[in-house]
Scaffold this motif. Structure first.
Motif, PDB file in Angstrom:
ATOM      1  N   TYR A 167       0.830  -1.204   0.000  1.00  0.00           N
ATOM      2  CA  TYR A 167       0.000   0.000   0.000  1.00  0.00           C
ATOM      3  C   TYR A 167       0.865   1.254   0.000  1.00  0.00           C
ATOM      4  CZ  TYR A 167      -3.907  -3.101   1.086  1.00  0.00           C
ATOM      5  OH  TYR A 167      -4.853  -4.095   1.035  1.00  0.00           O
ATOM      6  N   PHE A 168       1.967   1.220   0.716  1.00  0.00           N
ATOM      7  CA  PHE A 168       2.875   2.365   0.740  1.00  0.00           C
ATOM      8  C   PHE A 168       3.532   2.561  -0.629  1.00  0.00           C
ATOM      9  CE2 PHE A 168       2.195   1.971   5.185  1.00  0.00           C
ATOM     10  CZ  PHE A 168       2.566   3.178   5.758  1.00  0.00           C
ATOM     11  N   TYR A 169       3.881   1.467  -1.277  1.00  0.00           N
ATOM     12  CA  TYR A 169       4.449   1.578  -2.625  1.00  0.00           C
ATOM     13  C   TYR A 169       3.397   2.057  -3.627  1.00  0.00           C
ATOM     14  CZ  TYR A 169       9.036  -0.409  -1.635  1.00  0.00           C
ATOM     15  OH  TYR A 169      10.313  -0.611  -1.183  1.00  0.00           O
ATOM     16  N   LEU A 170       2.168   1.605  -3.453  1.00  0.00           N
ATOM     17  CA  LEU A 170       1.094   2.047  -4.344  1.00  0.00           C
ATOM     18  C   LEU A 170       0.870   3.549  -4.218  1.00  0.00           C
ATOM     19  CD1 LEU A 170      -1.094   1.020  -6.344  1.00  0.00           C
ATOM     20  CD2 LEU A 170      -2.634   0.791  -4.377  1.00  0.00           C
ATOM     21  N   ALA A 171       1.010   4.071  -3.007  1.00  0.00           N
ATOM     22  CA  ALA A 171       0.813   5.502  -2.755  1.00  0.00           C
ATOM     23  C   ALA A 171       2.054   6.336  -3.071  1.00  0.00           C
ATOM     24  CB  ALA A 171       0.411   5.721  -1.300  1.00  0.00           C
ATOM     25  N   ARG A 172       3.181   5.673  -3.419  1.00  0.00           N
ATOM     26  CA  ARG A 172       4.437   6.322  -3.799  1.00  0.00           C
ATOM     27  C   ARG A 172       5.032   7.168  -2.674  1.00  0.00           C
ATOM     28  NH1 ARG A 172       2.412   4.040  -7.775  1.00  0.00           N
ATOM     29  NH2 ARG A 172       2.592   4.736  -9.936  1.00  0.00           N
ATOM     30  N   VAL A 173       4.782   6.799  -1.428  1.00  0.00           N
ATOM     31  CA  VAL A 173       5.327   7.591  -0.331  1.00  0.00           C
ATOM     32  C   VAL A 173       6.846   7.483  -0.253  1.00  0.00           C
ATOM     33  CG1 VAL A 173       3.232   7.493   1.043  1.00  0.00           C
ATOM     34  CG2 VAL A 173       4.946   5.707   1.299  1.00  0.00           C
ATOM     35  N   HIS A 174       7.410   6.488  -0.935  1.00  0.00           N
ATOM     36  CA  HIS A 174       8.865   6.339  -0.940  1.00  0.00           C
ATOM     37  C   HIS A 174       9.522   7.284  -1.941  1.00  0.00           C
ATOM     38  CE1 HIS A 174       7.393   3.966  -4.267  1.00  0.00           C
ATOM     39  NE2 HIS A 174       8.619   3.798  -4.724  1.00  0.00           N
ATOM     40  N   ARG A 175       8.710   7.965  -2.753  1.00  0.00           N
ATOM     41  CA  ARG A 175       9.229   8.936  -3.723  1.00  0.00           C
ATOM     42  C   ARG A 175       8.539  10.281  -3.491  1.00  0.00           C
ATOM     43  NH1 ARG A 175      12.119   7.009  -8.212  1.00  0.00           N
ATOM     44  NH2 ARG A 175      11.515   8.900  -9.315  1.00  0.00           N
TER      45      ARG A 175
END
Length: 341
Positions: free
Chosen positions: A34-42
């Motif tokens: 879910y965090f990758y889907l929301a792109r919070v890492h970028r």
């Protein structure tokens, strides 16, 4: 469907190594997708959505001579809102592009393309983001009433500011939903993306003032669109060959070998339109120094970018956030100077 599956198989052996780990990889496995889907890492995507809001808020506060604390209050609000709506936009885009993402080396590890999440799970997550987004915009009433000095103004703000901001904010989702379709229909999907990412030019001033001075903020909006065309075309350049095979339309494709001079022209137009908005808003020297520093940053990036190097194209997107920062820094400095004099 057979053609899409064939395309995926054809590109499978061309995939690069898996991307390096991020802080998201240290989260529990169940919530990691879910965090990758929301792109919070970028965070670059969040900042690119945030800065047009920041420009608009700061320019409006400058025009209204609002307290510095008001600027920071709205900036904090829009930074949070940018995270929420950036996540919503990424989810919508990934739901539309699931098959294309699976056929593109850069995006094959995204949660939906990789099968880490189902479409239903993504949809529920999207609904959650939208609920949070609506709730955030409804809080604008509380923020604005802090600087209200009469019961008439408070009554006006209580009904019209949340409504204006809510309608403006949610109407941008129409463009967000259209963007993935435009990649299959027109050669300029980056222009549609620019309409989405620059919507904060209207939303910021509507939230602060309860109205939009269109003759000022339309040029600012158009400048933001040109800026988006520049950075997203550079970013999309790394996928150009695969986009051609997969039938994805892009300015990175149609600009061809003339990509550098064309994007330089769009950069010039972006700076010119933002400057024009500053003139109409009555800004002083600090604002235009900010635009000048942003223009120099453009020149520096164009001198360094290698359009044949995927890593260089990817880094351009991250570095382009500094253009947005310098515009905002100029506007904020101008507002501080005005309040001190």
């Amino acid at each position: 469907m057979e053609n899409k599956s064939l395309t995926i198989k054809q590109h499978h052996q061309d995939y690069p190594p898996a991307p390096p780990p991020t802080w998201v990889d240290y989260l529990p496995f169940t919530i990691r997708p879910y965090f990758y889907l929301a792109r919070v890492h970028r965070p670059s995507g969040i900042l690119l959505l945030f800065y047009p809001c920041a420009w608009s808020v700061t320019m409006t506060c400058y025009a209204l001579s609002a307290p510095i604390t008001t600027v920071w209050t709205y900036l904090g609000f829009f930074l949070v809102a940018s995270q929420v709506f950036c996540a919503a936009g990424c989810i919508i885009d990934d739901m539309w592009d699931k098959d294309i993402d699976a056929a593109t080396s850069r995006t094959r590890t995204r949660p939906l393309a990789a099968g880490d999440l189902s479409m239903f799970q993504a949809f529920i997550f999207l609904v959650l983001q939208l609920i949070i987004g609506v709730w955030l915009f409804m809080q604008l009433n509380d923020y604005r009433c802090v600087i209200s000095h009469s019961w008439i103004n408070s009554l006006f703000v209580s009904f019209l500011v949340p409504l204006c901001s809510l309608v403006l904010g949610l109407s941008s989702l129409i463009l967000v939903a259209l963007y993935p379709t435009m990649k299959r229909v027109i050669d300029w999907p980056q222009a549609v993306l620019g309409m989405c990412f620059s919507w904060g030019s209207f939303l910021g001033t509507a939230s602060v003032a309860g109205t939009v001075d269109w003759h000022i903020y339309i040029p600012l909006y158009m400048g933001g669109i040109c800026w988006t065309i520049v950075y997203d075309t550079c970013y999309a350049r790394q996928d150009r060959d695969e986009d051609i095979i997969n039938g994805v339309h892009s300015t990175a494709v149609i600009f061809g070998d003339q990509i550098r001079p064309i994007l330089f022209m769009f950069s010039f137009v972006a700076c010119s339109l933002v400057s024009y908005a500053g003139v109409l808003n009555g800004h002083g020297v600090p604002f235009f120094i900010g635009v000048a520093v942003g223009a120099v940053h453009f020149v520096r990036l164009f001198a360094r970018i290698d359009f044949e190097d995927k890593d260089s194209c990817d880094a351009y997107l991250i570095n382009n956030t500094w253009f947005g920062f310098w515009i905002w820094a100029g506007a904020m400095t101008d507002h501080v100077v005005k309040m001190l004099l």
